[in-house]
Design an enzyme around this catalytic site. Structure first.
Site, PDB file in Angstrom:
ATOM      1  N   ASP A 198      55.617  31.654  74.675  1.00  0.00           N
ATOM      2  CA  ASP A 198      56.245  33.291  74.441  1.00  0.00           C
ATOM      3  C   ASP A 198      57.675  33.053  73.130  1.00  0.00           C
ATOM      4  OD1 ASP A 198      58.181  32.316  76.124  1.00  0.00           O
ATOM      5  OD2 ASP A 198      58.946  33.475  76.936  1.00  0.00           O
ATOM      6  N   THR A 202      79.652  51.889  91.811  1.00  0.00           N
ATOM      7  CA  THR A 202      79.054  50.494  92.642  1.00  0.00           C
ATOM      8  C   THR A 202      78.050  50.126  91.297  1.00  0.00           C
ATOM      9  OG1 THR A 202      80.082  49.392  93.704  1.00  0.00           O
ATOM     10  CG2 THR A 202      78.441  48.407  93.509  1.00  0.00           C
TER      11      THR A 202
END
Length: 292
Positions: A126, A207
Site C-alpha cells: 500500500d 472521557t
C-alpha cells in the site's frame, strides 16, 4: 498478462477495509511517462467492503467484473491471509465469472517505483502503490499520508523515488490500546461528533471526548511534524496528499494537506498495470520484429 483494450477490476485488500474498482486500459496505453494522456486508462467509482466479510468482497468483485465486462482481477494486499482466501474463492468460481484470471501485485505484476530503502523486503504494498499513485497524479515531489488501521507518512521525491517514512498506530488502534491497557478507560469509537468544534474550548469535557481529542491530536501532531521535517530535507514544500478511511475525519480542513484522495492505492495499481501493459506490448513488438 495484458489484453489490448482490457477491462480489469482492481482490488486493494487492507487490514480493515477492501476497496475495489473497475478500470479500463485502452490499446496503446503508453506507460508511466504517458499516463497524463487520454490513452492511459480510466478508474471507475470505487466501493468499499469490510475485509473480514469475504463473501461480500467476492460478491462485490463479481459485480464490478460484470459491470465492466472484465475477466481479469488484480489484487494488492497488506492482509495476505484475506487476499489469499479471496484469490482462491475467485479461482474456484465463487464470483460466477467464466474464465476469470487473477493476478497479484508483487508476485505477478511489479510495482515500478525506485526507492532508497535499506531493506525493501517488508515494506507494505500500500505504501509503494500510494507513492506511485501520488507521483503519477501530480508529477512532483509528494508527502503521502495514509490514515487507516495504521498511519503512514511517506515521501516520494520529484523524480518519483520512494524514500520511506514513518509508521504509527491509527486512531482506533490507539483508542483500543487505552481501553485494553487500563482498568477504567472505556472503548471509544472516534467520530467527528466527539471532537471539539471550531470556536469551542479545545478541551474534552468527558472521557470519550478526551480520548478522541487525544488520539486525533497525536496523529495530527505527528503528521505536521513530519511534513516540516520532510520539507526541510527536501528544501521545499512538497505536495501533501492524504488517503485512508480516517483521512476525511483528520484532514478535511487541514491547512497543510492539499488533497484527500480515497482511491490513491487503486490509482497506484492502475499506474503499475499500465506500465506492465506497455512493457508487455513492447516485448511483443520486439518479438515480432525479430521474427520478421
Amino acid at each position: 498478462m495484458h489484453d489490448d483494450g482490457s477491462n480489469i477490476v482492481l482490488v486493494s485488500v487492507g487490514n480493515t477495509r477492501t476497496r475495489l474498482a473497475g478500470a479500463h486500459v485502452p490499446a496503446g496505453a503508453s506507460g508511466l511517462l504517458g499516463v497524463r494522456t487520454a490513452g492511459s486508462g480510466e478508474l471507475q467509482p470505487s466501493r468499499v467492503v469490510a475485509s473480514a466479510d469475504l463473501d461480500s468482497v467476492v460478491a462485490a468483485v463479481g459485480e464490478a467484473a460484470r459491470d465492466e465486462g472484465a475477466s481479469r482481477v488484480l489484487i494488492a494486499s497488506v492482509n495476505d491471509p484475506v487476499a489469499a482466501r479471496l484469490e482462491r474463492a475467485l479461482l474456484a468460481g465463487e464470483a460466477s465469472i467464466d474464465g476469470l484470471v487473477v493476478g497479484r501485485f508483487g508476485r505477478d505484476i511489479p510495482i515500478p517505483i525506485a526507492s532508497t530503502l535499506t531493506d525493501n523486503s517488508t515494506v507494505g504494498q500500500d505504501r509503494l502503490l500510494n507513492a506511485l499513485g501520488a507521483y503519477w497524479r501530480s508529477r512532483q515531489a509528494c508527502i503521502v499520508i495514509d490514515a487507516g488501521t495504521a498511519v503512514t507518512v511517506d515521501f516520494v521525491d520529484g523524480e518519483g523515488t520512494f524514500h520511506g517514512g514513518a509508521i504509527a498506530p491509527g486512531l482506533r488502534m490507539m483508542a483500543d490500546a487505552l481501553h485494553e491497557k487500563t482498568a477504567a478507560l472505556p472503548r471509544v469509537e472516534v467520530s467527528p461528533a466527539l471532537l471539539r468544534p471550531a470556536g469551542e474550548p479545545p478541551f474534552g469535557r468527558n472521557t470519550p471526548e478526551a480520548i478522541s481529542l487525544g488520539v486525533t491530536s497525536m496523529v495530527l501532531g505527528l503528521v505536521h511534524l513530519l511534513i516540516d521535517r520532510y520539507a526541510d530535507f527536501y528544501e521545499a514544500y512538497p505536495r501533501v496528499i492524504a488517503t485512508g478511511g480516517d483521512a476525511p475525519l483528520l484532514f478535511e480542513n487541514d491547512a497543510l494537506v492539499e488533497h484527500i484522495v480515497p482511491d490513491l492505492t487503486l490509482l497506484g495499481m492502475l499506474a503499475a498495470w499500465t506500465v506492465a501493459a506497455a512493457d508487455d506490448s513492447d516485448d511483443d513488438d520486439d518479438a515480432t520484429t525479430e521474427g520478421d
